[in-house]
Design a protein around this motif. Structure first.
Motif, PDB file in Angstrom:
ATOM      1  N   LEU A   1      49.811 111.534 180.896  1.00 39.99           N
ATOM      2  CA  LEU A   1      50.024 111.315 179.554  1.00 39.99           C
ATOM      3  C   LEU A   1      48.991 111.903 178.618  1.00 39.99           C
ATOM      4  O   LEU A   1      49.184 112.474 177.715  1.00 39.99           O
ATOM      5  N   ASP A   2      47.514 111.670 179.379  1.00 38.18           N
ATOM      6  CA  ASP A   2      46.623 112.348 178.311  1.00 38.18           C
ATOM      7  C   ASP A   2      46.673 113.907 178.384  1.00 38.18           C
ATOM      8  O   ASP A   2      46.268 114.462 177.243  1.00 38.18           O
ATOM      9  N   ALA A   3      47.307 114.559 179.428  1.00 35.47           N
ATOM     10  CA  ALA A   3      47.463 115.962 179.519  1.00 35.47           C
ATOM     11  C   ALA A   3      48.477 116.315 178.392  1.00 35.47           C
ATOM     12  O   ALA A   3      48.367 117.207 177.736  1.00 35.47           O
ATOM     13  N   GLY A   4      49.617 115.514 178.463  1.00 35.32           N
ATOM     14  CA  GLY A   4      50.705 115.866 177.632  1.00 35.32           C
ATOM     15  C   GLY A   4      50.416 115.641 176.015  1.00 35.32           C
ATOM     16  O   GLY A   4      50.953 116.027 175.226  1.00 35.32           O
ATOM     17  N   GLU A   5      49.677 114.477 175.918  1.00 34.42           N
ATOM     18  CA  GLU A   5      49.446 114.032 174.529  1.00 34.42           C
ATOM     19  C   GLU A   5      47.851 113.719 174.487  1.00 34.42           C
ATOM     20  O   GLU A   5      47.377 112.494 174.559  1.00 34.42           O
ATOM     21  N   PRO A   6      46.786 114.638 174.297  1.00 30.78           N
ATOM     22  CA  PRO A   6      45.397 114.219 174.529  1.00 30.78           C
ATOM     23  C   PRO A   6      44.624 113.334 173.642  1.00 30.78           C
ATOM     24  O   PRO A   6      45.058 113.451 172.278  1.00 30.78           O
ATOM     25  N   LEU A   7      44.198 112.158 174.110  1.00 31.11           N
ATOM     26  CA  LEU A   7      43.498 111.105 173.385  1.00 31.11           C
ATOM     27  C   LEU A   7      42.291 111.588 172.651  1.00 31.11           C
ATOM     28  O   LEU A   7      42.028 111.291 171.508  1.00 31.11           O
ATOM     29  N   GLY A   8      41.632 112.818 173.175  1.00 35.92           N
ATOM     30  CA  GLY A   8      40.633 113.234 172.560  1.00 35.92           C
ATOM     31  C   GLY A   8      39.233 112.466 172.691  1.00 35.92           C
ATOM     32  O   GLY A   8      38.356 112.464 171.776  1.00 35.92           O
ATOM     33  N   LEU A   9      39.160 111.259 173.548  1.00 34.65           N
ATOM     34  CA  LEU A   9      38.245 110.520 173.770  1.00 34.65           C
ATOM     35  C   LEU A   9      37.885 110.428 175.480  1.00 34.65           C
ATOM     36  O   LEU A   9      38.807 110.655 176.164  1.00 34.65           O
ATOM     37  N   PRO A  10      36.751 110.288 175.704  1.00 35.14           N
ATOM     38  CA  PRO A  10      36.526 110.015 177.185  1.00 35.14           C
ATOM     39  C   PRO A  10      37.282 108.525 177.600  1.00 35.14           C
ATOM     40  O   PRO A  10      37.338 107.771 176.766  1.00 35.14           O
ATOM     41  N   TRP A  11      37.783 108.513 178.817  1.00 36.80           N
ATOM     42  CA  TRP A  11      38.422 107.488 179.260  1.00 36.80           C
ATOM     43  C   TRP A  11      38.003 106.850 180.742  1.00 36.80           C
ATOM     44  O   TRP A  11      37.876 107.836 181.637  1.00 36.80           O
ATOM     45  N   ARG A  12      37.971 105.799 181.164  1.00 39.67           N
ATOM     46  CA  ARG A  12      37.672 105.314 182.402  1.00 39.67           C
ATOM     47  C   ARG A  12      38.735 104.506 182.737  1.00 39.67           C
ATOM     48  O   ARG A  12      39.492 103.713 182.023  1.00 39.67           O
TER      49      ARG A  12
ATOM     50  N   VAL B   1      63.577 130.446 168.580  1.00 41.92           N
ATOM     51  CA  VAL B   1      63.957 129.106 167.799  1.00 41.92           C
ATOM     52  C   VAL B   1      64.582 128.345 168.886  1.00 41.92           C
ATOM     53  O   VAL B   1      64.039 126.953 168.488  1.00 41.92           O
ATOM     54  N   THR B   2      65.277 128.493 169.697  1.00 38.81           N
ATOM     55  CA  THR B   2      65.748 127.590 170.782  1.00 38.81           C
ATOM     56  C   THR B   2      64.817 126.943 171.422  1.00 38.81           C
ATOM     57  O   THR B   2      64.734 125.550 171.708  1.00 38.81           O
ATOM     58  N   GLU B   3      63.679 127.572 171.929  1.00 41.43           N
ATOM     59  CA  GLU B   3      62.514 127.018 172.515  1.00 41.43           C
ATOM     60  C   GLU B   3      61.749 126.112 171.589  1.00 41.43           C
ATOM     61  O   GLU B   3      61.437 124.862 172.177  1.00 41.43           O
ATOM     62  N   ALA B   4      61.534 126.352 170.355  1.00 40.63           N
ATOM     63  CA  ALA B   4      60.861 125.741 169.475  1.00 40.63           C
ATOM     64  C   ALA B   4      61.576 124.393 169.172  1.00 40.63           C
ATOM     65  O   ALA B   4      61.206 123.293 169.127  1.00 40.63           O
ATOM     66  N   LEU B   5      62.961 124.394 169.052  1.00 39.43           N
ATOM     67  CA  LEU B   5      63.701 123.146 168.825  1.00 39.43           C
ATOM     68  C   LEU B   5      63.625 122.298 169.938  1.00 39.43           C
ATOM     69  O   LEU B   5      63.622 121.199 169.849  1.00 39.43           O
ATOM     70  N   ARG B   6      63.688 122.992 171.184  1.00 41.05           N
ATOM     71  CA  ARG B   6      63.534 122.032 172.383  1.00 41.05           C
ATOM     72  C   ARG B   6      62.253 121.161 172.355  1.00 41.05           C
ATOM     73  O   ARG B   6      62.230 120.224 172.698  1.00 41.05           O
ATOM     74  N   ARG B   7      61.225 121.717 171.803  1.00 41.92           N
ATOM     75  CA  ARG B   7      59.990 121.194 171.696  1.00 41.92           C
ATOM     76  C   ARG B   7      60.098 120.061 170.613  1.00 41.92           C
ATOM     77  O   ARG B   7      59.390 119.069 170.710  1.00 41.92           O
ATOM     78  N   VAL B   8      60.536 120.370 169.435  1.00 40.26           N
ATOM     79  CA  VAL B   8      60.864 119.391 168.537  1.00 40.26           C
ATOM     80  C   VAL B   8      61.712 118.124 169.098  1.00 40.26           C
ATOM     81  O   VAL B   8      61.047 116.842 169.025  1.00 40.26           O
ATOM     82  N   ARG B   9      62.757 118.287 169.881  1.00 38.46           N
ATOM     83  CA  ARG B   9      63.289 117.314 170.519  1.00 38.46           C
ATOM     84  C   ARG B   9      62.184 116.417 171.464  1.00 38.46           C
ATOM     85  O   ARG B   9      62.580 115.261 171.443  1.00 38.46           O
ATOM     86  N   ALA B  10      61.680 117.089 172.193  1.00 41.04           N
ATOM     87  CA  ALA B  10      60.789 116.503 173.286  1.00 41.04           C
ATOM     88  C   ALA B  10      59.791 115.811 172.694  1.00 41.04           C
ATOM     89  O   ALA B  10      59.518 114.681 173.401  1.00 41.04           O
ATOM     90  N   CYS B  11      59.534 115.907 171.487  1.00 38.12           N
ATOM     91  CA  CYS B  11      58.337 114.796 170.615  1.00 38.12           C
ATOM     92  C   CYS B  11      59.261 113.883 170.040  1.00 38.12           C
ATOM     93  O   CYS B  11      58.765 113.024 169.152  1.00 38.12           O
ATOM     94  N   GLY B  12      60.655 113.702 170.189  1.00 42.23           N
ATOM     95  CA  GLY B  12      61.385 112.435 169.510  1.00 42.23           C
ATOM     96  C   GLY B  12      61.849 112.894 167.989  1.00 42.23           C
ATOM     97  O   GLY B  12      62.104 111.813 167.486  1.00 42.23           O
TER      98      GLY B  12
ATOM     99  N   GLY C   1      55.833 123.546 163.960  1.00 42.72           N
ATOM    100  CA  GLY C   1      54.759 122.734 162.951  1.00 42.72           C
ATOM    101  C   GLY C   1      55.474 121.290 163.092  1.00 42.72           C
ATOM    102  O   GLY C   1      54.396 120.540 163.252  1.00 42.72           O
ATOM    103  N   VAL C   2      56.809 120.894 163.021  1.00 40.48           N
ATOM    104  CA  VAL C   2      57.138 119.725 163.369  1.00 40.48           C
ATOM    105  C   VAL C   2      56.682 119.324 164.611  1.00 40.48           C
ATOM    106  O   VAL C   2      56.500 117.982 164.687  1.00 40.48           O
ATOM    107  N   ALA C   3      56.847 119.861 165.662  1.00 38.38           N
ATOM    108  CA  ALA C   3      56.592 119.402 167.071  1.00 38.38           C
ATOM    109  C   ALA C   3      54.971 119.246 167.275  1.00 38.38           C
ATOM    110  O   ALA C   3      54.678 118.922 168.287  1.00 38.38           O
ATOM    111  N   CYS C   4      54.221 119.747 166.250  1.00 37.52           N
ATOM    112  CA  CYS C   4      52.646 119.963 166.290  1.00 37.52           C
ATOM    113  C   CYS C   4      52.422 120.592 167.649  1.00 37.52           C
ATOM    114  O   CYS C   4      51.808 120.259 168.388  1.00 37.52           O
ATOM    115  N   ALA C   5      53.084 121.785 167.638  1.00 40.30           N
ATOM    116  CA  ALA C   5      52.963 122.735 169.102  1.00 40.30           C
ATOM    117  C   ALA C   5      52.416 123.876 168.577  1.00 40.30           C
ATOM    118  O   ALA C   5      52.793 125.043 169.558  1.00 40.30           O
TER     119      ALA C   5
END
Ligand code: MG
Length: 435
Positions: free
Chosen positions: A91-102, A355-366, A328-332
């Motif tokens: 999860l952290d690799a996909g959406e980094p928290l930006g913090l150390p965690w244990r 465009v198609t790949e960027a659209l896929r990323r938009v959908r992947a982030c909901g 930009g929408v996908a923050c990608a």
């Protein structure tokens, strides 16, 4: 763990070094049983899915957004430790928290899990926020409020010159509360005005909380929250306003909250994209540049008679701007990161692929695009006759009704590089909605 580091002179800066302990170690038995009856599969409630992520991850995200929080400890059931370590890393690799965690294993009771979580904190930690991950709707504002009270409230006891020892969020009670005897007859009606329903996150200076947990171990105290330990150890506990929405997912009926539209309040997003392409000049002789000159494509359609465009792909400046707006929408990131023009794989590539790949990323982030507004800036060629076809083509690419895509064309009145007919620019704005 020791109390080392708690003397005021030892503090590296006036800010408390604050971590959060996220409790996800409960059995969640009532909900697990109910789900098992329905699906044959028992799922602990802290792992239930809320908008594509497990419940505990929502708290992690919220805490990571608060600047005062410097790190997170996740506490999971011992038997799930390996699986959850892998999941948190993913999860952290996909959406980094930006913090150390244990990550650490919890115990049989909630207070055991907290104690084990505290033991996993780094040695330079001075304060801690303890949170039940079954409260996924706590906001960053609430976390901040508790953290600030811990850092700034006047101190009545303790080693630091400012800040409360213990802070809990509480709500006024609207129901009349009764105490009842074992035979279900009312014993008493406490004065409602002095009652508070208490939530998490609860904030504490680490040393007194750790000491209270040690005493609880030694003297066999049983409590349902950490504030109770602190009260029993004689520490003042400050109350700050809690949040109505910060409910605890406890019973199967609470599961409905996870799919309630109230909790799907993701804001709309706007993506903006900009791109420039150069025209091949009539006197240009460089062989490499000439080999990169392409007949003009714009918005996915050929523009006959237009100047040649220097580009690595098919040179469609409008679809490149659109790709960046979607990213930009996908923050990608941007198109250059995704499709580097040093990569031969993208030479002559139709820009619709981007465009198609960027659209896929938009959908992947909901998200899904709901509207696109695009502008081409060029002195030549005349684009008026092509606008409707470009809009239709882009609507098809975005799988939007044609009425939701607008293409504009303008000039810069002979000024700048577009005015001098040396190149073309495009701007795209995409509005996207969750879903
Ligand atoms: Mg480009």
């Amino acid at each position: 763990m020791t109390t080392k580091g708690l003397k005021h002179s030892d503090l590296p800066d006036p800010d408390l070094h604050l971590w959060a302990v996220l409790l996800a170690a409960g059995s969640g038995s009532r909900i697990a049983q109910a789900l098992a009856e329905g699906t044959g599969e028992a799922v602990r409630k802290q792992y239930l899915d809320l908008h594509g992520a497990p419940l505990f991850w929502h708290s992690a995200r919220t805490f990571a957004r608060v600047q005062a929080v410097k790190g997170l400890v996740f506490v999971f059931p011992p038997q799930d430790l390996e699986r959850m370590s892998a999941l948190v890393a993913e999860l952290d690799a996909g959406e980094p928290l930006g913090l150390p965690w244990r990550i650490c294993a919890g115990g049989a009771r909630r207070q055991d899990s907290v104690r084990l979580g505290l033991a996993a904190l780094p040695g330079d930690c001075h304060g801690v926020l303890v949170h039940d991950s079954a409260r996924p709707f706590a906001t960053a504002g609430l976390v901040r409020r508790v953290a600030e009270a811990l850092m700034e409230e006047p101190l009545s006891t303790g080693p630091l010159s400012k800040g409360a020892v213990a802070v809990i969020p509480g709500l006024n009670v609207t129901d009349t509360i009764k105490t009842v005897r074992p035979d279900n007859t009312v014993q008493d009606t406490p004065d409602r005005s002095v009652l508070r329903a208490v939530q998490t996150p609860q904030g504490f200076l680490l040393a007194p909380l750790w000491a209270a947990h040690q005493r609880a171990q030694a003297e066999a105290w049983e409590v349902t929250d950490d504030a109770a330990l602190m009260e029993r150890a004689g520490h003042p506990v400050a109350v700050v306003p809690g949040e109505e929405q910060n409910v605890k997912i406890t019973t199967p009926a609470d599961l409905a909250l996870l799919s309630s539209p109230m909790n799907e309040a993701k804001p709309p997003r706007t993506g903006w994209g900009y791109d420039v392409h150069r025209y091949l000049a009539s006197n240009e002789t460089d062989a490499k540049t000439k080999s990169q000159a392409r007949p003009m494509m714009l918005g996915g359609i050929a523009i006959p008679g237009g100047p040649q465009v220097i580009a690595h792909s098919d040179g469609d400046v409008l679809l490149h701007a659109l790709t960046d707006a979607l990213l930009g929408v996908a923050c990608a990131g941007d198109i250059g990161q995704l499709f580097p023009d040093t990569d031969q794989a993208f030479a002559n590539m139709p820009s619709a692929v981007f465009v198609t790949e960027a659209l896929r990323r938009v959908r992947a982030c909901g998200y899904r695009p709901a509207h696109a507004d695009l502008t081409v800036v060029a002195q030549v060629p005349k684009l008026g006759p092509h606008k409707a076809r470009m809009a239709a083509q882009i609507a098809q690419l975005l799988e939007l009704p044609q009425a939701c895509v607008n293409v504009k064309a303008t000039t810069e009145e002979g000024l700048g590089f577009t005015g001098e007919k040396r190149g073309i620019k495009a701007i795209a704005v995409v509005t996207a909605l969750p879903g």
